[in-house]
Design a protein around this motif. Structure first.
Motif, PDB file in Angstrom:
ATOM      1  N   ARG A  30       7.192  22.975 -19.352  1.00  0.00           N
ATOM      2  CA  ARG A  30       7.403  24.417 -19.368  1.00  0.00           C
ATOM      3  C   ARG A  30       8.888  24.789 -19.321  1.00  0.00           C
ATOM      4  NH1 ARG A  30       3.040  26.734 -15.106  1.00  0.00           N
ATOM      5  NH2 ARG A  30       3.068  28.505 -16.517  1.00  0.00           N
ATOM      6  N   THR A  31       9.755  23.794 -19.215  1.00  0.00           N
ATOM      7  CA  THR A  31      11.185  24.091 -19.179  1.00  0.00           C
ATOM      8  C   THR A  31      11.662  24.553 -20.548  1.00  0.00           C
ATOM      9  OG1 THR A  31      11.708  21.771 -19.617  1.00  0.00           O
ATOM     10  CG2 THR A  31      11.666  22.466 -17.322  1.00  0.00           C
TER      11      THR A  31
ATOM     12  N   LEU B  29       6.101  32.269 -13.019  1.00  0.00           N
ATOM     13  CA  LEU B  29       6.095  32.108 -14.475  1.00  0.00           C
ATOM     14  C   LEU B  29       4.725  32.460 -15.053  1.00  0.00           C
ATOM     15  CD1 LEU B  29       7.609  31.204 -17.035  1.00  0.00           C
ATOM     16  CD2 LEU B  29       6.860  28.869 -16.552  1.00  0.00           C
ATOM     17  N   ASP B  30       3.660  31.999 -14.409  1.00  0.00           N
ATOM     18  CA  ASP B  30       2.305  32.307 -14.872  1.00  0.00           C
ATOM     19  C   ASP B  30       2.084  33.820 -14.956  1.00  0.00           C
ATOM     20  OD1 ASP B  30       1.523  29.707 -15.198  1.00  0.00           O
ATOM     21  OD2 ASP B  30       0.520  29.547 -13.265  1.00  0.00           O
TER      22      ASP B  30
ATOM     23  N   PHE C 274      12.796  29.973 -14.950  1.00  0.00           N
ATOM     24  CA  PHE C 274      12.018  28.886 -14.348  1.00  0.00           C
ATOM     25  C   PHE C 274      12.801  27.572 -14.425  1.00  0.00           C
ATOM     26  CE2 PHE C 274       9.098  25.307 -14.995  1.00  0.00           C
ATOM     27  CZ  PHE C 274       8.374  25.350 -13.816  1.00  0.00           C
ATOM     28  N   THR C 275      13.432  27.303 -15.558  1.00  0.00           N
ATOM     29  CA  THR C 275      14.216  26.071 -15.721  1.00  0.00           C
ATOM     30  C   THR C 275      15.374  26.041 -14.739  1.00  0.00           C
ATOM     31  OG1 THR C 275      13.632  26.000 -18.072  1.00  0.00           O
ATOM     32  CG2 THR C 275      15.501  24.666 -17.372  1.00  0.00           C
ATOM     33  N   ALA C 276      16.056  27.175 -14.567  1.00  0.00           N
ATOM     34  CA  ALA C 276      17.168  27.250 -13.617  1.00  0.00           C
ATOM     35  C   ALA C 276      16.680  26.990 -12.191  1.00  0.00           C
ATOM     36  CB  ALA C 276      17.856  28.613 -13.710  1.00  0.00           C
ATOM     37  N   LEU C 277      15.534  27.568 -11.828  1.00  0.00           N
ATOM     38  CA  LEU C 277      14.968  27.341 -10.495  1.00  0.00           C
ATOM     39  C   LEU C 277      14.566  25.880 -10.302  1.00  0.00           C
ATOM     40  CD1 LEU C 277      12.747  30.547 -10.098  1.00  0.00           C
ATOM     41  CD2 LEU C 277      14.752  29.951  -8.718  1.00  0.00           C
ATOM     42  N   LEU C 278      14.024  25.290 -11.349  1.00  0.00           N
ATOM     43  CA  LEU C 278      13.614  23.887 -11.276  1.00  0.00           C
ATOM     44  C   LEU C 278      14.822  22.979 -11.038  1.00  0.00           C
ATOM     45  CD1 LEU C 278      11.145  22.014 -11.574  1.00  0.00           C
ATOM     46  CD2 LEU C 278      11.639  21.892 -14.015  1.00  0.00           C
ATOM     47  N   LEU C 279      15.895  23.214 -11.764  1.00  0.00           N
ATOM     48  CA  LEU C 279      17.119  22.427 -11.583  1.00  0.00           C
ATOM     49  C   LEU C 279      17.673  22.618 -10.174  1.00  0.00           C
ATOM     50  CD1 LEU C 279      18.860  23.081 -15.025  1.00  0.00           C
ATOM     51  CD2 LEU C 279      17.756  20.972 -14.281  1.00  0.00           C
TER      52      LEU C 279
END
Length: 399
Positions: A291-292, A356-357, A366-371
């Motif tokens: 999902r990134t 995100l959902d 979401f990608t920034a939060l994941l990193l």
């Protein structure tokens, strides 16, 4: 190849690649296997593998395979959040309520404030806020993501450091447990759908009534039956929460939170968490990586991740330092507790998945939060281990 064969290729990749990186690279000090699995999921996602080898990516991770992986990931993460709810120990928090409330309140409040400030800066540029989000939902969601402590991962890290069963470890669990309740409460607030508020009110009322009946039933059952009944309870609560417009993960946490941990053998409960992490959660990490997205530009995503990391870590450390001054802790104790509580990893990733959902954030946010979650977790062991080595007496201080 048929879908089953391609699915098994995907599963082979999911379990082989992160294990080899972790074992051959000996990353455990900086990046435990859980973190390596998350990073591998990002590497296997559309932002990296999908760009470098688009044909291979579309062959292995075709819609049918991704749908199958998502089903496993949903159940895995429901079990994981459910166990986190069971492991809450509110009795100990109440016994030390002054210290626990001050510390947990500042540990949550300061990074929440810093995170909301970071979210406000992100709003100055397009591409971060989701299409279904109001401004306050985005700001509060990002702020709470910066305030999250990953309770299950915190338990794993403290086990490795041999402090989990020490008084210091039990104190830290109290603080994290109180924050966990606040985190899921705020998430429920963010997800409140006023068009479906009647459904949500009905679910909450039904949950309260059924919880009382469920607890009476559990108290009368032998332990071997409790495990099966709990799984039924988990599925029902997750369904009810999702049907009402909240989210199945909110329901999963609520299902676990009304269960007393002493109803189960602690060793078996620890083994269940371990086996869920070992057998099922790698699929969730992969589905998370899929999902990134780097569509806003890789540089912008990394800048946002750095901003969020700064807000998260500095806010958590500032809050704990202030608590230490109020409660007159010995020098250095607040630093150890602050670095442990800033661990993000799984719970923040789960939290961000929900946002995100519900389209509160975009794939880029979401990608920034994941990193940010990965970097936060990788900082914990290198920062805490040398501090503990210098301060052995901290381990036995109970309050």
């Amino acid at each position: 190849m048929n879908t089953t064969e391609i699915f098994l290729i995907a599963m082979t990749i999911i379990f082989t690649v992160p294990y080899l990186i972790w074992r051959l690279g000996r990353t455990d000090y900086v990046a435990p296997l859980v973190v390596v699995q998350i990073i591998t999921g990002i590497l296997l996602g559309p932002g990296i593998l999908g760009r470098l080898f688009p044909d291979y990516y579309s062959f292995v991770f075709n819609p049918a395979v991704v749908q199958s992986l998502n089903g496993i990931a949903w159940w895995a993460v429901m079990l994981f959040v459910f166990i986190a709810g069971i492991e809450l120990d509110l009795g100990q928090a109440w016994a030390h309520r002054r210290e626990s409330s001050i510390t947990a309140g500042l540990a949550l409040g300061m990074p929440l404030l810093f995170g909301c400030g970071a979210a406000a800066l992100m709003l100055m540029h397009p591409g971060w806020i989701g299409p279904q989000a109001l401004t306050w939902q985005f700001v509060l969601g990002i702020g709470m993501a910066c305030a999250v402590t990953a309770l299950p991962i915190l338990i794993l890290l403290m086990e490795k450091m041999d402090i989990l069963r020490q008084p210091l470890g039990q104190r830290i669990l109290r603080y994290a447990s109180l924050d966990d309740i606040a985190i899921w409460g705020v998430l429920a607030l963010i997800l409140m759908d006023w068009a479906r508020v009647g459904k949500q009110a009905f679910f909450l009322l039904a949950f309260a009534v059924l919880s009382l009946l469920f607890r009476k039933l559990m108290a009368r059952l032998p332990e071997r039956d409790r495990w099966y009944v709990c799984l039924v309870w988990l599925a029902v609560c997750a369904f009810g929460a999702d049907w009402s417009g909240l989210h199945f993960m909110v329901g999963a946490f609520m299902a676990g939170a009304v269960i007393d941990a002493h109803w189960f053998n602690q060793e078996r409960l620890d083994m269940l968490r371990h086996h869920v992490l070992l057998v099922m959660m790698p699929v969730f990490f992969l589905s998370t990586g899929l999902r990134t997205n780097w569509a806003v530009g890789g540089e912008a995503v990394f800048v946002a991740a750095a901003l969020l990391l700064l807000a998260s870590v500095s806010g958590k450390l500032a809050g704990i330092q202030l608590a230490g001054k109020i409660l007159k802790w010995p020098a250095g104790e607040a630093s150890v507790i602050g670095w442990l509580l800033q661990t993000k990893a799984l719970i923040m990733i789960i939290f961000a998945n929900v946002l995100l959902d519900k389209q509160v954030i975009t794939n880029e946010a979401f990608t920034a939060l994941l990193l940010m979650a990965v970097a936060s977790t990788m900082l914990t062991t290198p920062m805490v281990t040398p501090k503990l080595a210098r301060m052995k007496e901290l381990l036995t201080r109970s309050a």
